[in-house]
Design a protein around this motif. Structure first.
Motif, PDB file in Angstrom:
ATOM      1  N   VAL A 401      -2.511  -2.943  21.470  1.00 37.83           N
ATOM      2  CA  VAL A 401      -2.623  -3.878  20.349  1.00 37.83           C
ATOM      3  C   VAL A 401      -1.234  -4.326  19.888  1.00 37.83           C
ATOM      4  O   VAL A 401      -0.998  -5.516  19.636  1.00 37.83           O
ATOM      5  CB  VAL A 401      -3.397  -3.216  19.195  1.00 37.83           C
ATOM      6  N   ALA A 402      -0.295  -3.384  19.795  1.00 38.21           N
ATOM      7  CA  ALA A 402       1.063  -3.742  19.377  1.00 38.21           C
ATOM      8  C   ALA A 402       1.702  -4.714  20.364  1.00 38.21           C
ATOM      9  O   ALA A 402       2.361  -5.686  19.954  1.00 38.21           O
ATOM     10  CB  ALA A 402       1.914  -2.480  19.249  1.00 38.21           C
ATOM     11  N   ALA A 403       1.491  -4.489  21.662  1.00 37.53           N
ATOM     12  CA  ALA A 403       2.080  -5.375  22.668  1.00 37.53           C
ATOM     13  C   ALA A 403       1.507  -6.787  22.567  1.00 37.53           C
ATOM     14  O   ALA A 403       2.231  -7.782  22.678  1.00 37.53           O
ATOM     15  CB  ALA A 403       1.848  -4.806  24.062  1.00 37.53           C
ATOM     16  N   ALA A 404       0.200  -6.887  22.340  1.00 38.44           N
ATOM     17  CA  ALA A 404      -0.431  -8.204  22.236  1.00 38.44           C
ATOM     18  C   ALA A 404       0.097  -8.974  21.027  1.00 38.44           C
ATOM     19  O   ALA A 404       0.425 -10.167  21.122  1.00 38.44           O
ATOM     20  CB  ALA A 404      -1.949  -8.039  22.139  1.00 38.44           C
ATOM     21  N   ILE A 405       0.200  -8.309  19.889  1.00 40.24           N
ATOM     22  CA  ILE A 405       0.674  -8.991  18.682  1.00 40.24           C
ATOM     23  C   ILE A 405       2.157  -9.324  18.792  1.00 40.24           C
ATOM     24  O   ILE A 405       2.601 -10.425  18.407  1.00 40.24           O
ATOM     25  CB  ILE A 405       0.400  -8.124  17.439  1.00 40.24           C
ATOM     26  N   ASN A 406       2.929  -8.417  19.348  1.00 37.77           N
ATOM     27  CA  ASN A 406       4.374  -8.660  19.454  1.00 37.77           C
ATOM     28  C   ASN A 406       4.707  -9.795  20.419  1.00 37.77           C
ATOM     29  O   ASN A 406       5.778 -10.396  20.327  1.00 37.77           O
ATOM     30  CB  ASN A 406       5.093  -7.378  19.883  1.00 37.77           C
ATOM     31  N   SER A 407       3.790 -10.093  21.329  1.00 38.29           N
ATOM     32  CA  SER A 407       4.019 -11.228  22.229  1.00 38.29           C
ATOM     33  C   SER A 407       3.812 -12.564  21.516  1.00 38.29           C
ATOM     34  O   SER A 407       4.289 -13.603  21.975  1.00 38.29           O
ATOM     35  CB  SER A 407       3.075 -11.143  23.433  1.00 38.29           C
ATOM     36  N   ASP A 408       3.098 -12.546  20.394  1.00 38.31           N
ATOM     37  CA  ASP A 408       2.872 -13.754  19.588  1.00 38.31           C
ATOM     38  C   ASP A 408       2.825 -13.325  18.121  1.00 38.31           C
ATOM     39  O   ASP A 408       1.759 -13.207  17.520  1.00 38.31           O
ATOM     40  CB  ASP A 408       1.561 -14.419  19.993  1.00 38.31           C
ATOM     41  N   PRO A 409       3.974 -13.023  17.532  1.00 38.90           N
ATOM     42  CA  PRO A 409       4.008 -12.395  16.199  1.00 38.90           C
ATOM     43  C   PRO A 409       3.598 -13.339  15.070  1.00 38.90           C
ATOM     44  O   PRO A 409       4.404 -14.105  14.548  1.00 38.90           O
ATOM     45  CB  PRO A 409       5.463 -11.948  16.053  1.00 38.90           C
ATOM     46  N   ARG A 410       2.327 -13.267  14.728  1.00 36.19           N
ATOM     47  CA  ARG A 410       1.796 -14.008  13.583  1.00 36.19           C
ATOM     48  C   ARG A 410       1.302 -13.018  12.534  1.00 36.19           C
ATOM     49  O   ARG A 410       1.100 -11.843  12.833  1.00 36.19           O
ATOM     50  CB  ARG A 410       0.641 -14.910  14.026  1.00 36.19           C
ATOM     51  N   ASP A 433      -0.723   3.340   6.972  1.00 35.92           N
ATOM     52  CA  ASP A 433      -1.049   2.602   8.188  1.00 35.92           C
ATOM     53  C   ASP A 433       0.222   2.409   9.028  1.00 35.92           C
ATOM     54  O   ASP A 433       1.218   1.867   8.551  1.00 35.92           O
ATOM     55  CB  ASP A 433      -1.627   1.240   7.804  1.00 35.92           C
ATOM     56  N   PRO A 434       0.223   2.846  10.288  1.00 36.08           N
ATOM     57  CA  PRO A 434       1.430   2.712  11.123  1.00 36.08           C
ATOM     58  C   PRO A 434       1.739   1.282  11.571  1.00 36.08           C
ATOM     59  O   PRO A 434       2.867   0.999  11.966  1.00 36.08           O
ATOM     60  CB  PRO A 434       1.107   3.585  12.358  1.00 36.08           C
ATOM     61  N   LEU A 435       0.756   0.374  11.537  1.00 35.52           N
ATOM     62  CA  LEU A 435       0.974  -0.958  12.098  1.00 35.52           C
ATOM     63  C   LEU A 435       2.189  -1.696  11.518  1.00 35.52           C
ATOM     64  O   LEU A 435       2.945  -2.321  12.264  1.00 35.52           O
ATOM     65  CB  LEU A 435      -0.280  -1.818  11.926  1.00 35.52           C
ATOM     66  N   PRO A 436       2.402  -1.677  10.182  1.00 35.95           N
ATOM     67  CA  PRO A 436       3.553  -2.439   9.663  1.00 35.95           C
ATOM     68  C   PRO A 436       4.887  -2.018  10.257  1.00 35.95           C
ATOM     69  O   PRO A 436       5.823  -2.826  10.291  1.00 35.95           O
ATOM     70  CB  PRO A 436       3.495  -2.142   8.151  1.00 35.95           C
ATOM     71  N   ARG A 437       5.005  -0.797  10.738  1.00 36.64           N
ATOM     72  CA  ARG A 437       6.273  -0.352  11.311  1.00 36.64           C
ATOM     73  C   ARG A 437       6.322  -0.502  12.826  1.00 36.64           C
ATOM     74  O   ARG A 437       7.327  -0.174  13.440  1.00 36.64           O
ATOM     75  CB  ARG A 437       6.529   1.107  10.920  1.00 36.64           C
ATOM     76  N   TRP A 438       5.237  -0.952  13.425  1.00 36.46           N
ATOM     77  CA  TRP A 438       5.194  -1.052  14.886  1.00 36.46           C
ATOM     78  C   TRP A 438       5.263  -2.505  15.358  1.00 36.46           C
ATOM     79  O   TRP A 438       5.383  -2.782  16.536  1.00 36.46           O
ATOM     80  CB  TRP A 438       3.919  -0.389  15.411  1.00 36.46           C
ATOM     81  N   LEU A 439       5.153  -3.448  14.448  1.00 36.33           N
ATOM     82  CA  LEU A 439       4.999  -4.849  14.830  1.00 36.33           C
ATOM     83  C   LEU A 439       6.178  -5.704  14.381  1.00 36.33           C
ATOM     84  O   LEU A 439       6.800  -5.448  13.350  1.00 36.33           O
ATOM     85  CB  LEU A 439       3.717  -5.410  14.210  1.00 36.33           C
ATOM     86  N   ARG A 440       6.440  -6.738  15.171  1.00 35.04           N
ATOM     87  CA  ARG A 440       7.407  -7.755  14.763  1.00 35.04           C
ATOM     88  C   ARG A 440       6.859  -8.595  13.614  1.00 35.04           C
ATOM     89  O   ARG A 440       7.601  -9.112  12.794  1.00 35.04           O
ATOM     90  CB  ARG A 440       7.703  -8.694  15.926  1.00 35.04           C
ATOM     91  N   ALA A 441       5.544  -8.764  13.607  1.00 33.22           N
ATOM     92  CA  ALA A 441       4.897  -9.664  12.662  1.00 33.22           C
ATOM     93  C   ALA A 441       4.768  -9.032  11.278  1.00 33.22           C
ATOM     94  O   ALA A 441       4.817  -7.807  11.119  1.00 33.22           O
ATOM     95  CB  ALA A 441       3.511 -10.055  13.182  1.00 33.22           C
ATOM     96  N   ASP A 442       4.558  -9.881  10.283  1.00 35.13           N
ATOM     97  CA  ASP A 442       4.307  -9.425   8.927  1.00 35.13           C
ATOM     98  C   ASP A 442       2.875  -8.901   8.846  1.00 35.13           C
ATOM     99  O   ASP A 442       1.928  -9.600   9.221  1.00 35.13           O
ATOM    100  CB  ASP A 442       4.504 -10.585   7.948  1.00 35.13           C
ATOM    101  N   VAL A 443       2.704  -7.670   8.385  1.00 33.07           N
ATOM    102  CA  VAL A 443       1.381  -7.069   8.221  1.00 33.07           C
ATOM    103  C   VAL A 443       1.039  -7.093   6.739  1.00 33.07           C
ATOM    104  O   VAL A 443       1.773  -6.546   5.908  1.00 33.07           O
ATOM    105  CB  VAL A 443       1.345  -5.631   8.763  1.00 33.07           C
ATOM    106  N   LEU A 444      -0.068  -7.712   6.392  1.00 30.34           N
ATOM    107  CA  LEU A 444      -0.472  -7.823   4.995  1.00 30.34           C
ATOM    108  C   LEU A 444      -0.954  -6.469   4.490  1.00 30.34           C
ATOM    109  O   LEU A 444      -1.918  -5.909   5.007  1.00 30.34           O
ATOM    110  CB  LEU A 444      -1.579  -8.860   4.849  1.00 30.34           C
TER     111      LEU A 444
END
Length: 563
Positions: A401-410, A433-444
């Motif tokens: 999931v992180a790889a998919a989002i980081n390829s198109d960081p929205r 939630d770990p997602l905000p620290r794993w992604l290039r994108a802004d996590v709400l």
């Protein structure tokens, strides 16, 4: 023999966090580590209150070279190790009569105490790094004031330790307070004025990341409801058999009753407090005769009495009024964390106990007795609180999931609603939630916290609006205009899903397994303006230059001394 002090401190630190030596990641309440993180707007503190700056920036940079899980675990171990070793160095500088036995007692007390146990179980690893810097800050300033250390070594040392403590705003405030208090120590070394100017200047530069982020970011709005609810929710807590004052004096009393060792939930907590305070009291008559140490003893008393006073009815009312008037003082809400300021004074007093007891016991025997008493009255700090602190592994889907989002960081929205998660693979305790620290994108993320059934609102107003929209089960076409680029459903965690199933049923997942589902929505939200991001990035780089410059200068001075 000079390596016995750091060696002993390292052994004690590893006895506390040994389970983290296994492969995996630290995921426990506020502690979140991921394989990789990025210098995003969130990491710079621009999209929420900058509580984790420049910590997230530093970990993001380091994770480009070393796995992020290793970085966080190494820093945690280093924090505890530095606390023990630094306590020994402080004793050597301010109470040399205690000798090696006293240094060992100080090291044990600095690492093996309820403050470390409770902050470890709360996941405050970066706060423990700042905590570990405090005796080093005290020793550096006392050497400049009393030993005539007029060279650059003391300057570089103080700059480095203040910068390292400044991984978080709280750590920096603790270090700056200790440094300025030590300026009051009498001595024939550097005068007070340049010492105070050095400490203040170093603290101001180290504060640049979060001061800049707070000034140019989007988190300056005062949240009256959050402030009103947060003050009593984060107040120090009286532990069994102890009042609030005694709990704080025994270095316990964290607001979260679930983030404590089992022994602190019974009357056995009294034994721990009595032993710790007895060791400290035994050494007080010795330490109080050392004029250079008196300011640290006074600071220890204030750091216990003031949070206890603020936890009373009138104290809570006054603090609530202060925080509502000036939201920046919200850092004072968690009163128990300021008890860390007692560490230098307590460490010196613990070492002084060996001097007091030598009338009846040989110093080595007295040291063994004191160290064993401190350890045995808090037995479940050992081995990660008897297994509560351990390395965990992410299921395979998280990386996908992180790889998919980081390829198109929205912009990313997440369900279920809420800030905290309980994953079956991460243990029984909740975790951010770990997602905000794993992604290039802004996590709400709303930042809302549920404490004893009371929800303390966070600063994420926009995230809250999107969350409410998702829970209402809207038509999928309404998500992209709301600025949602991706939707992640963490189905392995319980939480409020509202009527979102209606929306999810009309979407096709990009990825799905037993733990996660990822949906591409296609919307996006404009990020922080380049000017604000650049200003904040420059402030973070200034802090990094301060940290690296202090370290390099200290090493060069040490090499020259040995020559």
């Amino acid at each position: 023999m000079r390596w016995t002090r750091p060696g002993y401190a390292l052994v004690v630190a590893l006895l506390v966090v040994g389970p983290l030596l296994a492969p995996g990641y630290l995921l426990l309440r506020d502690a979140v580590s991921t394989p990789r993180s990025y210098v995003s707007d969130a990491a710079l503190g621009l999209t929420s209150a900058p509580r984790a700056t420049p910590q997230d920036f530093a970990v993001a940079l380091a994770s480009h070279v070393v796995d992020g899980g290793v970085v966080v675990k190494a820093l945690l171990v280093a924090g505890l190790w530095l606390a023990g070793w630094g306590a020994a160095r402080l004793v050597a500088a301010a109470l040399p009569d205690a000798g090696t036995p006293g240094e060992f007692v100080a090291s044990t007390l600095a690492i093996w105490n309820p403050y470390v146990a409770e902050r470890l179980l709360q996941g405050h690893w970066s706060l423990l790094v700042g905590y570990g810097c405090l005796p080093w800050v005290a020793a550096a300033m006392l050497r400049m004031r009393t030993a005539g250390d007029s060279g650059w070594a003391g300057v570089f040392a103080l700059v480095f330790w203040v910068a390292l403590a400044g991984l978080t705003p709280t750590g920096l405030l603790l270090a700056a307070t200790v440094a300025l208090v030590c300026v009051a120590a009498p001595g024939a070394g550097r005068s007070r004025r340049p010492c105070a100017a050095l400490a203040s200047g170093a603290a101001l530069l180290a504060a640049a990341p979060w001061l800049t982020a707070a000034a140019v970011g989007s988190s300056l709005t005062a949240h009256a409801a959050a402030n009103a609810l947060g003050v009593p929710a984060f107040a120090p807590r009286a532990e069994p058999g102890l009042g609030t004052l005694a709990s704080l004096a025994g270095l316990g009393g964290i607001w979260n009753g679930e983030a404590v060792p089992a022994s602190r939930t019974t009357l056995f907590a009294v034994a721990s407090a009595v032993v710790l305070l007895a060791v400290v009291a035994a050494g007080l008559p010795v330490v109080v005769r050392r004029r250079a140490a008196v300011p640290l003893l006074a600071l220890a008393a204030v750091s216990v009495v003031v949070p206890a006073a603020l936890a009373t009815g009138p104290g809570l009312h006054a603090l609530r009024a202060l925080v509502d008037t000036a939201p920046g003082f919200g850092v004072l809400r968690d009163g128990q964390k300021w008890v860390a300021l007692a560490l230098p004074g307590y460490a010196l007093a613990g070492a002084g106990a060996v001097v007091t007891l030598r009338r009846w016991l040989r110093p080595s025997v007295a040291a063994v007795v004191c160290c064993l008493a401190l350890i045995l009255t808090l037995p479940d700090l050992a081995w990660g609180g008897w297994g509560k602190v351990a390395a965990v592994r992410y299921p395979r889907g998280w990386a996908a999931v992180a790889a998919a989002i980081n390829s198109d960081p929205r912009t990313v929205a997440v369900l279920p609603a809420g800030t905290m998660r309980r994953f079956s693979w991460a243990g029984p305790a909740p975790v951010l939630d770990p997602l905000p620290r794993w992604l290039r994108a802004d996590v709400l993320t709303t930042g809302d916290l549920a404490i004893s059934g009371v929800v303390v609102p966070g600063e994420g107003d926009r995230a809250r609006a999107v969350q409410d929209l998702l829970l209402s089960g809207p038509d999928p076409g309404a998500l992209a205009p709301a600025g949602v680029g991706w939707l992640v459903v963490e189905s392995d965690s319980a939480g409020d899903m509202g009527a979102a199933a209606r929306t999810l049923g009309a979407l096709t997942p990009v990825y799905r397994d037993d733990e996660l589902a990822l949906y591409r929505i296609g919307g996006n939200t404009a990020g922080v303006s380049p000017d604000r991001r650049t200003a904040t990035l420059i402030a973070h780089l200034a802090w990094l230059a301060m940290l690296l410059g202090g370290a390099a200068g200290s090493v060069l001075c040490a090499v020259r001394r040995r020559r």
